[in-house]
Design a protein around this motif. Structure first.
Motif, mmCIF file in Angstrom:
data_model
loop_
_atom_site.group_PDB
_atom_site.id
_atom_site.type_symbol
_atom_site.label_atom_id
_atom_site.label_comp_id
_atom_site.label_asym_id
_atom_site.label_seq_id
_atom_site.Cartn_x
_atom_site.Cartn_y
_atom_site.Cartn_z
ATOM 1 N N ARG A 1 0.810 -1.214 0.000
ATOM 2 C CA ARG A 1 0.000 0.000 0.000
ATOM 3 C C ARG A 1 0.847 1.270 0.000
ATOM 4 N NH1 ARG A 1 -3.983 -2.316 -2.162
ATOM 5 N NH2 ARG A 1 -5.518 -3.386 -0.830
ATOM 6 N N ASP A 2 2.063 1.197 -0.511
ATOM 7 C CA ASP A 2 2.943 2.367 -0.470
ATOM 8 C C ASP A 2 2.350 3.563 -1.222
ATOM 9 O OD1 ASP A 2 4.664 0.843 0.971
ATOM 10 O OD2 ASP A 2 6.077 0.462 -0.666
ATOM 11 N N ARG B 1 -6.702 -4.593 -5.369
ATOM 12 C CA ARG B 1 -6.324 -5.822 -4.676
ATOM 13 C C ARG B 1 -4.808 -5.908 -4.564
ATOM 14 N NH1 ARG B 1 -10.492 -10.446 -7.080
ATOM 15 N NH2 ARG B 1 -12.410 -9.279 -6.604
ATOM 16 N N LEU B 2 -4.343 -6.634 -3.582
ATOM 17 C CA LEU B 2 -2.903 -6.787 -3.385
ATOM 18 C C LEU B 2 -2.305 -7.648 -4.485
ATOM 19 C CD1 LEU B 2 -2.823 -7.472 0.463
ATOM 20 C CD2 LEU B 2 -2.335 -5.309 -0.689
ATOM 21 N N ASP B 3 -1.094 -7.315 -4.849
ATOM 22 C CA ASP B 3 -0.414 -8.205 -5.806
ATOM 23 C C ASP B 3 0.008 -9.491 -5.081
ATOM 24 O OD1 ASP B 3 1.968 -7.686 -4.375
ATOM 25 O OD2 ASP B 3 2.548 -6.070 -5.724
ATOM 26 N N ASN B 4 0.504 -10.454 -5.826
ATOM 27 C CA ASN B 4 0.783 -11.777 -5.261
ATOM 28 C C ASN B 4 1.813 -11.716 -4.141
ATOM 29 O OD1 ASN B 4 0.270 -14.685 -5.414
ATOM 30 N ND2 ASN B 4 2.435 -14.815 -6.046
ATOM 31 N N TYR B 5 2.840 -10.873 -4.312
ATOM 32 C CA TYR B 5 3.905 -10.783 -3.310
ATOM 33 C C TYR B 5 3.355 -10.240 -1.990
ATOM 34 C CZ TYR B 5 8.117 -9.220 -0.909
ATOM 35 O OH TYR B 5 9.103 -8.989 0.027
ATOM 36 N N ALA B 6 2.597 -9.123 -2.058
ATOM 37 C CA ALA B 6 2.029 -8.524 -0.837
ATOM 38 C C ALA B 6 1.013 -9.467 -0.200
ATOM 39 C CB ALA B 6 1.388 -7.185 -1.160
ATOM 40 N N GLU C 1 -13.540 -2.446 -2.978
ATOM 41 C CA GLU C 1 -14.492 -3.495 -2.641
ATOM 42 C C GLU C 1 -14.429 -3.806 -1.152
ATOM 43 O OE1 GLU C 1 -11.723 -7.375 -3.673
ATOM 44 O OE2 GLU C 1 -12.839 -6.418 -5.289
ATOM 45 N N PRO C 2 -15.418 -4.525 -0.607
ATOM 46 C CA PRO C 2 -15.399 -4.866 0.828
ATOM 47 C C PRO C 2 -14.143 -5.649 1.207
ATOM 48 C CG PRO C 2 -17.540 -5.355 -0.141
ATOM 49 C CD PRO C 2 -16.630 -5.021 -1.275
ATOM 50 N N GLY C 3 -13.550 -5.254 2.322
ATOM 51 C CA GLY C 3 -12.399 -5.979 2.833
ATOM 52 C C GLY C 3 -11.091 -5.640 2.158
ATOM 53 N N ILE C 4 -11.074 -4.658 1.280
ATOM 54 C CA ILE C 4 -9.872 -4.375 0.487
ATOM 55 C C ILE C 4 -8.835 -3.586 1.281
ATOM 56 C CG2 ILE C 4 -10.437 -2.129 -0.537
ATOM 57 C CD1 ILE C 4 -9.127 -5.290 -2.362
ATOM 58 N N GLY C 5 -9.233 -3.066 2.451
ATOM 59 C CA GLY C 5 -8.270 -2.364 3.301
ATOM 60 C C GLY C 5 -8.488 -0.872 3.396
ATOM 61 N N GLY D 1 -6.291 -11.542 -3.503
ATOM 62 C CA GLY D 1 -5.664 -10.270 -3.160
ATOM 63 C C GLY D 1 -6.457 -9.401 -2.218
ATOM 64 N N ASN D 2 -7.535 -9.934 -1.611
ATOM 65 C CA ASN D 2 -8.344 -9.165 -0.673
ATOM 66 C C ASN D 2 -7.767 -9.336 0.733
ATOM 67 O OD1 ASN D 2 -10.608 -8.878 1.397
ATOM 68 N ND2 ASN D 2 -11.636 -8.137 -0.446
#
Length: 926
Positions: free
Chosen positions: A9-10, A187-192, A35-39, A218-219
């Motif tokens: 989330r930088d 959504r988060l990428d795979n690494y995050a 979306e819900p839960g995305i942070g 990625g959620n």
């Protein structure tokens, strides 16, 4: 943002940091969408952490879905820490805010007055340092709170206030058009995602982790919550959360699974928390005691806290995530939900509005007692600005009513409130439901009136006008004169927007004149004026003379009187009345009606010659109409802008604006707007010397067969039509048109027509009669008509020069040049200067006005400051913060080459810089 490990989330954190670091130099608004839960909430908490570290004051509100119908609940939550400072607000703002929040009793506050009070409460320097305002899950805040926050968001760019909101994807952004920044949270990428999972999936095998990683997509919330559900699932059954469900449903399923495992006291407590409008711990425990039948203590929440479903903050119970609420409600039976609402109703003995709301939620079938309570308490919601809540209460009351006629009446009342909100689909649905009930005769009439106002802008239709007149007579026979006048005003407006024929117009007037004891109601005169602006003009003119001194403070009455004056062609009286209405509407914060008032003023100001004021009015009318979501009034302000641009010779913008409005006006056959379109185009062609084109479009104003013909609006173009004809070879045809208008002038006292004929007669007359007519026109009192007088002087001076009476021509030409320059009519001022040069006199040179460098809003602020108003007082007039006014003045002073407020008045009194050229005499040309 130290202390918050938000993987991946930088970019979003940098944007939040930048928003906060701009304070106190400037503010602004930012909406996090996802979306819900995305942070979104996690990012918001990080911003709060940063703000606290920087020493900012932080005010927070969180939307709760079941609380969305409680008016100003979110605003009360937000402002609670600074509410004591409301005592420093001006009395009208303080009263509006405290009434809205339920702290004080009073009449229903205007939403925009509440907004102004909130803005000043947030920005006033006496409160302290810079402020961060956060609104989480803004889609579930109550509608009045969303409107207030949108009002604030539009006005804090220059204030030490930052507003950060989170919005669930798929919901409309309430701040659209408020110049806010939207930041989508992806959504988060795979690494995050792997980093998040590694912190929440300890003890799971690698295959299990891989399965959850695929499901979470990625959620972040899924990456945290699905592992918990995975660990507690039944390993001997199929997967407890079906993979085919949407991610949100799977998360709800995960939360619901934990709810099902709670001990009974905890399930009771969390159910109460889910249906409660408040998060107050004592209230939840009291209702839980009634629901469970045994004393409930705080220990009942321990299991729910351990399951990460709720957290207890002091005396408040917070749900872990909004999805917990829906998971709880979906997992419980209808009987349990009804019982929980009944328990809440028992607890809320001192809060009749909330008590009735929960009683209604606990009832199946009909219950007239609860229905009566709902109807009675809906006025509380109205008083506090919660129109949506009031509509729900009335619709629910209708559902609970046993009598069909009562059910219909309640639906129509809800429908009226829905119309006020501009909720088209809701109005239509409620009307259809009401039509299926056994309405009384009066309620049938009321339904027809609602259908009429619902169709605001629908033109013509003589049959519908006749029908409305019949219903109005029926209403009057049933002693509902108020409804009769409303119906007649709707019928009259149909006659104004489009030609309904003389019979329909006459019927509206006949029914109105047949009503007894209503001549002191402003609607009565407005009906006559709008329905028959020519034939009824004499009666309305005399009526206005009697009514005008009587009304001093009723803004809507003043607006209707101004509408009547405008309709019969009395722009001076219209401007005076509408200006008075404007002042009261500003003081009351009624921006919806303010846009109507400003738009009606605009053309009258243009035609009389106050172009600077017209520019201010047009700009504000457009802004207010857009802010209050009134498209028909937005179009009206655009047309006024087109006419102003036409006067100033800006052909390109005139044609662009008229084309923008013409499509819808032609489709709906709105000859009122179509006539304005022709006027604007005619002005543009005249101002640039293209008289042939001007004549062709302006002729349409006087052709009854043309779509742009309007029996009264044609008066606006008489003078300019004559000017175009005088510069072309259409003198004979134009004289025939003017002759018809002379006959009309025998019927109506309309000052607009009579004054413009003062110009048309001489410019189209033969030379042997022209001077008599010029002198007759100039002998009239045209003090309030500077444009007409200047145009007469220009035409007379030009005529004198052509008659080789050069010396005599200079006086009217000089006067015309000075006035036209002051008005801002540059092209006509150039004509006057050219005529003066042709007489052998060096014309005065008009330098650029410093005021030309100011925007309409800056000019408005400068004028108010010159009158001695403080920044706070100006802000109250224009719905801006005092700091914003100060920022505007900071930029205005250098533009006007002044250094203090004391110099403003002198600068505004001399808006142009006129210097006289050296009096070198040249040989006269004639």
């Amino acid at each position: 943002m130290n202390g918050y490990h938000l993987y991946g989330r930088d970019e979003q954190l940098a944007c939040l940091r930048k928003t906060i670091e701009r304070l106190p130099a400037s503010g602004g608004a930012l909406t996090l969408i996802g979306e819900p839960g995305i942070g979104k909430t996690a990012l918001l908490r990080a911003a709060v952490h940063e703000a606290h570290a920087a020493g900012l004051r932080v005010l927070e509100a969180t939307g709760v879905e079941v609380e969305a119908g409680l008016p100003y609940a979110g605003l009360h939550q937000l402002l609670r820490p600074v509410l004591p400072a409301a005592e420093e607000l001006p009395a009208p703002q303080r009263s509006a805010l405290l009434t809205a929040l339920g702290v004080a009793d009073g009449p229903s506050p205007e939403i925009f007055m509440v907004g102004l009070a909130t803005l000043n409460l947030l920005t006033d320097s006496t409160i302290g340092t810079s402020t961060l305002v956060t609104a989480d899950d803004v889609q579930w805040l109550d509608n009045p709170t969303r409107q207030v926050l949108a009002f604030v968001a539009r006005r804090i760019n220059r204030d030490p206030v930052a507003l950060i909101a989170t919005l669930r994807k798929g919901y409309p952004d309430p701040f659209t058009g408020a110049h806010t920044t939207e930041l989508e949270v992806p959504r988060l990428d795979n690494y995050a995602a792997r980093q998040v999972l590694s912190h929440s999936a300890s003890g799971l095998t690698k295959p299990d982790q891989a399965h959850i990683l695929r499901e979470a997509m990625g959620n972040p919330l899924a990456l945290v919550e699905l592992p918990i559900a995975w660990k507690t699932r039944d390993t001997h059954s199929a997967e407890s959360t079906p993979a085919f469900l949407p991610l949100t449903a799977r998360l709800e399923h995960a939360f619901a699974g934990r709810v099902a495992e709670l001990p009974e006291p905890s399930r009771d407590a969390i159910l109460i928390a889910a249906i409660d409008h408040s998060d107050t711990l004592p209230e939840i425990l009291a209702a839980g005691t009634i629901l469970s039948g045994r004393k409930m203590t705080i220990d009942a929440l321990d299991a729910a806290v351990a399951a990460r479903l709720v957290r207890v903050d002091g005396m408040h119970v917070r749900l872990h995530h909004p999805l917990v609420r829906s998971a709880v409600l979906q997992s419980e039976t209808l009987a349990r939900r009804l019982a929980a609402n009944a328990a809440m109703a028992e607890v809320l003995v001192d809060e009749p509005y909330r008590r009735t709301w929960h009683r209604a939620q606990s009832t199946i079938g009909t219950d007239d007692m609860v229905a009566d309570e709902l109807e009675a308490t809906h006025t509380i919601a109205i008083r506090r600005g919660g129109v949506i809540a009031a509509i729900w209460a009335l619709e629910r009351a209708a559902q609970l009513s046993t009598d069909s006629a009562v059910r219909g009446r309640r639906l129509l009342l809800a429908c009226e409130h829905a119309f006020g909100l501009g909720q088209t689909e809701l109005v239509d649905r409620l009307l259809q439901a009401a039509a299926r009930t056994k309405l009384s005769r009066l309620d049938h009439a009321r339904m027809e009136w609602i259908r009429e106002i619902f169709s605001d802008g629908v033109p013509g239709d003589a049959a519908r006008v006749e029908q409305l007149c019949d219903i109005a007579e029926q209403s009057a026979d049933s002693d509902d004169i108020d409804l009769a006048l409303n119906l007649l005003l709707g019928a009259a407006l149909r006659c104004w927007w489009a030609d309904t024929g003389s019979r329909a117009r006459a019927n509206v007037v006949a029914v109105a004149e047949g009503l007894a004891g209503v001549q002191d109601d402003p609607r009565w005169g407005a009906v006559l004026a709008v329905a028959e602006p020519v034939l009824s003009a004499g009666a309305v003119h005399d009526w206005l003379a009697l009514m005008t001194p009587v009304v001093h403070t009723d803004a809507n009455a003043l607006r209707l009187l101004g509408m009547a004056a405008h309709a019969i062609g009395d722009p001076i009286r219209s401007i005076d009345l509408l200006s008075r209405a404007e002042t009261v509407l500003r003081a009351e914060g009624r921006l919806g009606l303010l846009s109507h008032t400003l738009t009606m003023q605009a053309v009258d100001l243009l035609l009389t010659g106050d172009w600077n004021r017209a520019a201010e009015v047009i700009e504000e009318a457009r802004q207010v109409a857009e802010e209050t979501n009134q498209p028909i009034w937005t179009r009206g302000s655009l047309i006024s802008d087109a006419i102003l641009c036409g006067f100033r010779g800006d052909v390109e913008r005139t044609l662009t604006l008229t084309a923008e409005v013409e499509a819808s006006a032609s489709r709906d056959k709105l000859n009122n707007l179509l006539s304005f379109i022709q006027l604007a185009r005619g002005m543009a062609w005249i101002s640039t010397g293209q008289y042939g084109l001007a004549y062709e479009v302006l002729l349409r104003l006087f052709n009854p067969e043309d779509p742009g013909y309007h029996q009264r609006e044609g008066f606006d173009g008489v003078m300019f039509f004559a000017e175009a004809a005088a510069h072309t070879d259409h003198h004979t045809e134009a004289r025939e048109v003017i002759a018809r208008l002379e006959k009309t002038a025998l019927i109506t006292p309309a000052p607009l027509l009579h004054t413009q004929l003062l110009y048309a007669r001489p410019v189209l007359a033969q030379d042997d009669r022209a001077e008599e007519l010029y002198l007759s026109g100039l002998g009239q009192d045209l003090t309030r008509w500077p444009l007409v007088r200047a145009k007469l002087e220009l035409a007379y001076g030009s005529w004198l020069r052509r008659q080789r009476r050069v010396a005599e021509s200079r006086t009217p030409l000089r006067s015309a040049h000075t006035t036209l320059a002051l008005i801002g009519a540059a092209n006509w001022a150039d004509q006057a200067r050219g005529e003066l040069r042709a007489t052998g006199e060096r014309a005065t040179v008009v330098g650029p006005s410093p005021l030309d460098m100011l925007s309409p809003q800056e000019l408005q602020i400068a004028k108010l400051a010159a009158e001695g108003l403080s920044n706070r007082e100006i802000g109250e007039r224009l719905y801006l913060s005092p700091r914003t006014i100060g920022s505007h003045l900071y930029r205005i002073f250098p533009k006007l080459d002044i250094t203090s407020r004391g110099q403003l008045a002198a600068c505004l009194d001399s808006p142009t810089r006129i210097r006289t050229a050296a009096p070198d005499r040249v040989q006269p040309l004639s």
